[in-house]
Design a protein around this motif. Structure first.
Motif, mmCIF file in Angstrom:
data_model
loop_
_atom_site.group_PDB
_atom_site.id
_atom_site.type_symbol
_atom_site.label_atom_id
_atom_site.label_comp_id
_atom_site.label_asym_id
_atom_site.label_seq_id
_atom_site.Cartn_x
_atom_site.Cartn_y
_atom_site.Cartn_z
ATOM 1 N N LEU A 117 0.832 -1.196 0.000
ATOM 2 C CA LEU A 117 0.000 0.000 0.000
ATOM 3 C C LEU A 117 0.872 1.254 0.000
ATOM 4 N N GLU A 118 1.941 1.256 0.793
ATOM 5 C CA GLU A 118 2.834 2.419 0.793
ATOM 6 C C GLU A 118 3.500 2.593 -0.566
ATOM 7 N N PHE A 119 4.016 1.516 -1.119
ATOM 8 C CA PHE A 119 4.651 1.615 -2.435
ATOM 9 C C PHE A 119 3.637 2.010 -3.509
ATOM 10 N N GLY A 120 2.445 1.427 -3.451
ATOM 11 C CA GLY A 120 1.442 1.701 -4.474
ATOM 12 C C GLY A 120 0.957 3.130 -4.466
ATOM 13 N N THR A 121 0.789 3.720 -3.284
ATOM 14 C CA THR A 121 0.339 5.108 -3.228
ATOM 15 C C THR A 121 1.485 6.078 -3.503
ATOM 16 N N GLY A 122 2.733 5.631 -3.298
ATOM 17 C CA GLY A 122 3.875 6.488 -3.623
ATOM 18 C C GLY A 122 4.240 6.447 -5.090
ATOM 19 N N LEU A 123 3.990 5.309 -5.750
ATOM 20 C CA LEU A 123 4.280 5.130 -7.177
ATOM 21 C C LEU A 123 3.021 4.609 -7.857
ATOM 22 N N PRO A 124 2.004 5.455 -8.035
ATOM 23 C CA PRO A 124 0.685 4.982 -8.488
ATOM 24 C C PRO A 124 0.599 4.776 -9.992
ATOM 25 N N ARG A 125 1.191 3.683 -10.459
ATOM 26 C CA ARG A 125 1.156 3.361 -11.888
ATOM 27 C C ARG A 125 1.194 1.856 -12.050
#
Length: 524
Positions: A97-105
């Protein structure tokens, strides 16, 4: 095809990921502008939840509780192992979730590994590419679909009729997602609702069984719940391994974030909801099984534990209906897996690291990653049809699952590293997993990578008949060739006719190559 920029300079005034993408443009913590077509943003909150829900719930909860109980030897230890697996999955969800919201692609782990591990250049991308391209995740549940359909039809299962129906299953999933994107999402959602209903039926029937409403004598499995616990190291290790595998899929929505409406907000809501629902359903379903099925029958039922449950609660006629329900659950899982894996292949094509990258990156013919889906379909079909039954087939399935834990080790380690180098990487995502959770997830995956090497207590516990139990565990153009050829690879960003940007690589002689040493530079 239009060249728009080489991505070598980050503009400090660009908005962060948390500001939300304007139109079809995503700006992430790398400082890169990632352009998409706004018409592709068709995944809303409910579809994102079911992307995760369908990937996590395949056939495992209907079959694996039998193996887990036989390995742990007691009801109490079995339930404790399911709780431990849920906590590990929850930690994994928070990391992604942290990675996904920081790199939303689109791209999932590919983006996260590239962002953290920048030397040697493209090495992480190269290894991850092999992991994605060569493993056919959708194959196993396609075969299970065939098995349950034949059971429902009361036809004897053999190698070819089972795999033939499995081939029809995965082909249907491929064509639906490749040619009718909206209908594919709707079908996924519908099958997710069916899975939810099936599990709720099992759970409520379990409560009835606790009250004595059974076709057999009440098994009373909860009396002295820890009686029989042997403490076998191999048994506990393998049981926990199977439980965690039943939770795989909490990161499934991360692969399609470029196609989400308001991706950061959607993922922040969808991932916790999905894993919370699945965790509660798994625990209550296990309690229901123990309420209605005697211990000896649980151990002997193998992959048809849910069928034994339905027979004991509703009668023998309910078994055939259950086989149809489990087959539908398997089909929903196949749809979810090929949906996400096809987008991973497309994203690798968009990065310019596959041969004929423009082909794999394409959204033709009907605004869906048809060729990316085709690649995963082809590999999955080969895995389904080529190996003979027995050790060879089991080996292929285990080889598919094991590398995921290696990838998760590097993902968790990368996030832990970012916590100590936030400013150097400009890492300020809108959601935080926290360092203790990240370390817990890292250590859990170290355990999952090492656990298969623990020798079984007896030959009967080996997953293979003739092969070593650890075999599946033992088993780069971007670094070597540029060094020998005295050139560097540089990215050039192109905008396609579909409005999506993709990368291509150009050779630059070493003397004129960019030498930006900033850790936030895309060329670092």
């Amino acid at each position: 095809m239009e060249s728009i920029h080489d991505g070598s300079q980050a503009d400090n005034k660009r908005p962060k990921a948390s500001d939300g993408p304007p139109g079809g443009v995503i700006v992430d913590n790398t400082g890169d502008v990632y352009e998409t077509s706004e018409s592709r943003r068709q995944i809303g909150l409910s579809s994102a939840i079911f992307l995760i829900f369908n990937r996590m719930i395949g056939t495992g909860i209907f079959a694996t509780p039998s193996a887990i109980f036989s390995l742990s030897d007691s009801v109490g230890l079995t339930l404790f192992i399911w709780v431990a697996g849920m906590l590990i999955a929850l930690a994994g969800m928070l990391v992604y979730l942290e990675f996904g919201t920081g790199l939303p692609r689109n791209g999932g782990e590919k983006n996260y590994l590239e962002f953290v591990y920048r030397k040697p250049r493209f090495l992480a991308t190269g290894f991850y590419t092999g992991y994605v391209i060569l493993l056919g995740w959708a194959g196993s549940n396609s075969v299970v679909f065939g098995e349950y359909i034949l059971n429902a039809a009361q036809v004897e299962v053999n190698r070819w009729n089972q795999r033939g129906i499995g081939l029809a299953c995965i082909t249907a999933a491929f064509l639906i997602h490749g040619l009718a994107l909206k209908w594919g999402l709707r079908l996924q959602n519908a099958l997710g609702v069916i899975k939810l209903i099936i599990l709720l039926i099992i759970i409520f029937a379990g409560f009835a069984a606790l009250g004595g409403h059974l076709k057999i004598d009440k098994p009373d499995n909860f009396d002295h719940a820890f009686r029989g616990t042997t403490g076998s190291a191999y048994g506990v290790v393998t049981a926990l391994y199977n439980v965690i595998w039943s939770y795989i899929g909490y990161s499934n929505a991360n692969y399609a974030m470029s196609e989400m409406k308001n991706p950061v907000r959607t993922l922040r809501i969808a991932a916790p909801i999905a894993i919370s629902i699945v965790g509660v359903l798994y625990m209550l379903a296990n309690i229901a099984y123990f309420a209605a099925v005697p211990k000896d029958e649980i151990i002997s039922s193998g992959r048809i534990l849910a069928a034994s449950f339905f027979r004991n609660v509703f009668g023998e006629k309910a078994e055939r209906a259950l086989s149809v329900f489990v087959a539908l659950s398997a089909f929903g899982n196949v749809l979810s897996v090929i949906f996400s894996q096809g987008r991973l292949v497309q994203e690798l094509g968009r990065e310019g690291i596959l041969p004929f990258s423009s082909l794999w990156a394409s959204n033709k013919p009907l605004n869906a990653p048809f060729m990316g889906l085709f690649e995963h379909w082809l590999v999955s079909v080969i895995i389904m049809l080529a190996p003979p039954p027995g050790d060879a087939y089991n080996f292929i399935l285990n080889v598919i699952s094991y590398p995921l834990y290696i990838v998760n080790i590097f993902v968790a380690a990368g996030l832990a590293y970012l916590y100590f180098h936030r400013e150097a990487y400009n890492w300020h995502p809108p959601t935080r997993a926290t360092l203790p959770v990240t370390i817990f997830f890292f250590l859990s995956n170290i355990y999952l990578a090492v656990a298969p090497y623990v020798p079984p207590d007896s030959p009967d516990q080996n997953v293979y008949e003739h092969l070593p139990y650890y075999l599946h565990c033992v088993v780069d153009w971007a670094v070597l060739l540029p060094h020998l050829g005295r050139y560097r690879l540089e990215k050039e960003v192109l905008r396609g006719d579909d409005g999506w940007t993709r990368n291509t690589f150009v050779r630059v002689p070493r003397k004129s190559a960019k030498r930006d040493a900033s850790p936030t530079s895309p060329n670092y």
